[in-house]
Enzyme design. Structure first.
Site, PDB file in Angstrom:
ATOM      1  N   ASP A 123       0.836  -1.194   0.000  1.00 66.67           N
ATOM      2  CA  ASP A 123       0.000   0.000   0.000  1.00 66.67           C
ATOM      3  C   ASP A 123       0.872   1.246   0.000  1.00 66.67           C
ATOM      4  OD1 ASP A 123       0.731  -0.301   2.731  1.00 66.67           O
ATOM      5  OD2 ASP A 123      -1.227  -1.103   3.213  1.00 66.67           O
ATOM      6  N   LYS A 151      -2.176  -1.938  -3.705  1.00 61.55           N
ATOM      7  CA  LYS A 151      -3.118  -0.845  -3.427  1.00 61.55           C
ATOM      8  C   LYS A 151      -2.379   0.465  -3.704  1.00 61.55           C
ATOM      9  CE  LYS A 151      -5.836  -1.491   0.135  1.00 61.55           C
ATOM     10  NZ  LYS A 151      -6.347  -1.509   1.549  1.00 61.55           N
ATOM     11  N   PHE A 172     -10.820  -1.581   2.894  1.00 62.15           N
ATOM     12  CA  PHE A 172     -10.272  -2.336   4.020  1.00 62.15           C
ATOM     13  C   PHE A 172     -10.589  -3.802   3.765  1.00 62.15           C
ATOM     14  CE2 PHE A 172     -10.492  -2.838   8.957  1.00 62.15           C
ATOM     15  CZ  PHE A 172      -9.397  -3.681   8.909  1.00 62.15           C
ATOM     16  N   VAL A 173      -9.544  -4.600   3.516  1.00 61.38           N
ATOM     17  CA  VAL A 173      -9.754  -5.997   3.137  1.00 61.38           C
ATOM     18  C   VAL A 173      -9.095  -6.941   4.137  1.00 61.38           C
ATOM     19  CG1 VAL A 173     -10.030  -5.522   0.678  1.00 61.38           C
ATOM     20  CG2 VAL A 173      -7.736  -5.939   1.589  1.00 61.38           C
ATOM     21  N   ASP A 179      -5.417  -9.438   8.019  1.00 58.49           N
ATOM     22  CA  ASP A 179      -6.263  -9.566   9.200  1.00 58.49           C
ATOM     23  C   ASP A 179      -6.797  -8.219   9.680  1.00 58.49           C
ATOM     24  OD1 ASP A 179      -4.428  -9.026  12.139  1.00 58.49           O
ATOM     25  OD2 ASP A 179      -3.602  -8.713  10.133  1.00 58.49           O
ATOM     26  N   ARG A 185      -7.776 -13.738   9.171  1.00 56.11           N
ATOM     27  CA  ARG A 185      -6.543 -13.910   8.397  1.00 56.11           C
ATOM     28  C   ARG A 185      -6.586 -15.165   7.524  1.00 56.11           C
ATOM     29  NH1 ARG A 185      -1.559 -11.527   9.146  1.00 56.11           N
ATOM     30  NH2 ARG A 185      -1.914 -10.901  11.306  1.00 56.11           N
TER      31      ARG A 185
END
Length: 201
Positions: A123, A151, A172-173, A179, A185
């Protein structure tokens, strides 16, 4: 709701598992992930054709990479050794080898080796960029980065991963190694967390 093909036991924290009050939908299915993993492995096999076991090391960035790493290396046909590193960023704006705190170092020296850094998600890119610089400073012959999910809309460094499986939107994945406070997770699909589950928290 995240619909999984296999029955799962109730979570000790919430039920049913995964909790439909938390999980909104599947973003990437296990089928899409498996196809992307095989494609990445094929690219790696081509890039590192001719290497020897002693000159090519695949380094996983713990903890989130564990599912992707396992799937990836099982699809590699080029000889390699496996190693892991765990670290955290100091949160500084600069990208440098000194901007990471090593919690678990690699078991072997990477000097004179081709290194492939593997993570499940890129990210901001700051930790990965700092690790790339650290491996170079330690004498690695070459360093490439491989991530399953990119991302890039959250990028805060100049790093562009060398190998990318899937481009991830700014959501938000969780799942496939990722997790939320150690929950979800082990989901085999990547799922989006409902905004109302974490907004204001």
């Amino acid at each position: 709701m995240c619909k999984l093909s296999e029955e799962r036991p109730d979570s000790p924290l919430a039920k049913p598992w995964p909790d439909p009050a938390v999980i909104d939908r599947v973003l990437f299915s296990r089928v899409e992930i498996a196809a992307a993993c095989q494609r990445l492995a094929g690219q790696i096999n081509a890039l590192y054709a001719g290497v020897t076991e002693g000159t090519f090391t695949v380094v996983g960035l713990l903890t989130g990479c564990f599912m992707f790493y396992s799937d990836l290396v099982r699809n590699l046909t080029v000889p390699h050794t496996a190693d892991f590193i765990a670290c955290s960023s100091y949160g500084l704006d600069t990208v440098s080898a000194g901007n990471v705190q090593i919690k678990k170092d690699t078991n072997t020296s990477l000097a004179g080796k081709h290194v492939l850094l593997v993570d499940e998600m890129c990210d901001s890119g700051q930790t990965m960029a700092s690790l790339v610089q650290l491996m170079r400073d330690r004498g690695a012959l070459s360093v490439r980065s491989c991530v399953m999910f990119d991302k890039h809309t959250r990028r805060a460094s100049d790093l562009s991963p060398d190998l990318v499986g899937l481009v991830c939107p700014d959501e938000f994945v969780v799942g496939y190694g990722m997790d939320w406070a150690n929950r979800f997770r082990s989901l085999p699909d990547v799922c989006v967390v409902r905004r109302e589950a974490y907004a204001g928290k």
